[in-house]
Structure formats: structure tokens, C-alpha cells
Design an enzyme around this catalytic site. Sequence first.
Site, PDB file in Angstrom:
ATOM      1  N   LYS A   9      24.159  41.770  12.553  1.00  0.00           N
ATOM      2  CA  LYS A   9      24.694  41.848  11.297  1.00  0.00           C
ATOM      3  C   LYS A   9      25.961  41.669  11.030  1.00  0.00           C
ATOM      4  O   LYS A   9      26.844  41.705  11.873  1.00  0.00           O
ATOM      5  CB  LYS A   9      24.020  43.111  10.921  1.00  0.00           C
ATOM      6  CG  LYS A   9      22.791  43.575  10.764  1.00  0.00           C
ATOM      7  CD  LYS A   9      22.346  44.771   9.989  1.00  0.00           C
ATOM      8  CE  LYS A   9      20.921  45.072   9.937  1.00  0.00           C
ATOM      9  NZ  LYS A   9      20.663  46.415   9.027  1.00  0.00           N
ATOM     10  N   GLU A 126       8.546  37.930  13.139  1.00  0.00           N
ATOM     11  CA  GLU A 126      10.144  37.855  12.965  1.00  0.00           C
ATOM     12  C   GLU A 126      10.774  36.562  13.697  1.00  0.00           C
ATOM     13  O   GLU A 126      11.391  35.969  13.350  1.00  0.00           O
ATOM     14  CB  GLU A 126      10.727  39.165  13.077  1.00  0.00           C
ATOM     15  CG  GLU A 126      10.628  40.201  12.043  1.00  0.00           C
ATOM     16  CD  GLU A 126      11.193  41.520  12.260  1.00  0.00           C
ATOM     17  OE1 GLU A 126      12.040  41.750  13.288  1.00  0.00           O
ATOM     18  OE2 GLU A 126      11.030  42.224  11.372  1.00  0.00           O
TER      19      GLU A 126
HETATM   20  P1  IDP Z   1      15.822  49.765  10.464  1.00  0.00           P
HETATM   21  O1  IDP Z   1      16.891  48.746  10.318  1.00  0.00           O
HETATM   22  O2  IDP Z   1      15.945  51.143  11.184  1.00  0.00           O
HETATM   23  O3  IDP Z   1      14.376  49.166  10.877  1.00  0.00           O
HETATM   24  P2  IDP Z   1      14.757  49.946   7.778  1.00  0.00           P
HETATM   25  O4  IDP Z   1      14.094  51.122   6.910  1.00  0.00           O
HETATM   26  O5  IDP Z   1      13.569  48.794   8.153  1.00  0.00           O
HETATM   27  O6  IDP Z   1      15.501  50.343   8.889  1.00  0.00           O
HETATM   28  O7  IDP Z   1      15.754  49.329   6.615  1.00  0.00           O
HETATM   29  C1  IDP Z   1      16.520  48.045   6.763  1.00  0.00           C
HETATM   30  C2  IDP Z   1      17.832  47.923   6.606  1.00  0.00           C
HETATM   31  O8  IDP Z   1      17.980  48.239   5.369  1.00  0.00           O
HETATM   32  C3  IDP Z   1      18.582  49.025   7.663  1.00  0.00           C
HETATM   33  O9  IDP Z   1      18.910  48.678   8.805  1.00  0.00           O
HETATM   34  C4  IDP Z   1      19.549  49.185   6.581  1.00  0.00           C
HETATM   35  O10 IDP Z   1      20.748  48.328   6.771  1.00  0.00           O
HETATM   36  C5  IDP Z   1      19.255  49.143   5.130  1.00  0.00           C
HETATM   37  N1  IDP Z   1      18.833  50.483   4.626  1.00  0.00           N
HETATM   38  C6  IDP Z   1      17.846  51.116   4.995  1.00  0.00           C
HETATM   39  N2  IDP Z   1      17.709  52.310   4.120  1.00  0.00           N
HETATM   40  C7  IDP Z   1      18.871  52.203   3.352  1.00  0.00           C
HETATM   41  C8  IDP Z   1      19.476  53.197   2.563  1.00  0.00           C
HETATM   42  O11 IDP Z   1      18.717  54.172   2.170  1.00  0.00           O
HETATM   43  N3  IDP Z   1      20.503  53.082   1.829  1.00  0.00           N
HETATM   44  C9  IDP Z   1      21.358  51.699   2.260  1.00  0.00           C
HETATM   45  N4  IDP Z   1      20.913  50.932   3.242  1.00  0.00           N
HETATM   46  C10 IDP Z   1      19.460  51.046   3.845  1.00  0.00           C
END
Ligand code: IDP
Length: 154
Positions: A9, A126
Site C-alpha cells: 500500500k 483478486e
Molecule cells: P484486512 O486488510 O485485514 O483484510 P479489511 O477488514 O478487509 O481488513 O479492511 C480492508 C482495509 O480497510 C484495511 O486493511 C484497512 O486499511 C482499512 N480498514 C478496515 N477497517 C478500518 C477501520 O475501522 N478504520 C480505518 N480503516 C479501516
Amino acid sequence: MEQTLIILKPSAINRSLVGDVITRFQRKGLVIAGIKMMQLDEAILREHYAHLVERPFFPTLLRSMMATPVIVMVLRGKDVVAVVRSMTGATNSRVAAPGTIRGDFGMSGQENIIHASDTPENATVEVARFFAPEEVFDYSPATLSATYADDELA
Ligand code: IDP
Ligand code: MG
């Protein structure tokens, strides 16, 4: 063998962590099957993060994922999706265990260094989202026979 999709990222690019992260995957014994730099746009991010579009933080997530180009990778290995998720650590870097990529390199929930596919089914979708078939290479590096037992390679 199984494949997974990684995104380094903008937090990895801006903090010059590209080499450190890729080195971890290589030391683990994972094969880089595809790698390139690209600028993400809103359309691909709405698709990729479809499960989050209604969340209040989605606009900041969009901005942060478009802040710089990213590096996308396809990694190949036995059970690679689960292996890479465990190397990645919890979503919030402050909670992620020491020894994981997020736990060692980050302090943010959103700016958490990498994306990694969460299931083999999502990984297939993906990889196809970010790579054309001819950009993913099927080859056997010389290290493979030293990385796995014969019956694991069969
Ligand atoms: P992951 O990347 O661990 O699979 P996901 O729930 O799929 O987590 O969320 C995708 C991305 O969205 C996260 O990696 C993070 O960058 C962002 N994200 C997820 N939850 C939050 C939050 O509560 N606040 C801010 N950003 C978040
Ligand atoms: Mg996810």
C-alpha cells in the site's frame, strides 16, 4: 500451487518498506509469480473493497490507497493464502502481533502496509482483478526443491 494477491500500500511506498516486506516473503520460501507497480483508481478500489463501501472511513481509505502508486504481487506456495495472512497480522497495526508485517512495521489501523487476500476463493478473484494472465508466470525457481519435501511438491 495456491496463489495469493498482495498489495504494498502507499504506506509501504511512502515509508520505504518495499524491500523489507518483499524480503520477508522471499525468506519464507514464497515464489513471486507476478509483480508490478500501478496507480489505483476509485473504480478498482470500489470493487476491491466492496465489503467496506458503506463504512464511514471508506472515503479516507480511498484517498489513502490512491495517495501513491502501489506494488501488486502474486505470491505462490503451499497454503499461501493462510501463510501470508498469518505473516500479515491483525488489521489494526497497533494490535497486530510482533513478528507480523503490520505488527513490526506499522502503527495505524488504516495505513497498515499491505493487503493480503483472505481466502483462496477471494485470492483467485483478486489476482484476476489486478493481473492479466500473461503477467503471472508459472515457473519453478531453483530453491523450490530445498523449500519443500518431495511429497509436498507432488
Ligand atoms: P484486512 O486488510 O485485514 O483484510 P479489511 O477488514 O478487509 O481488513 O479492511 C480492508 C482495509 O480497510 C484495511 O486493511 C484497512 O486499511 C482499512 N480498514 C478496515 N477497517 C478500518 C477501520 O475501522 N478504520 C480505518 N480503516 C479501516
Ligand atoms: Mg480484507
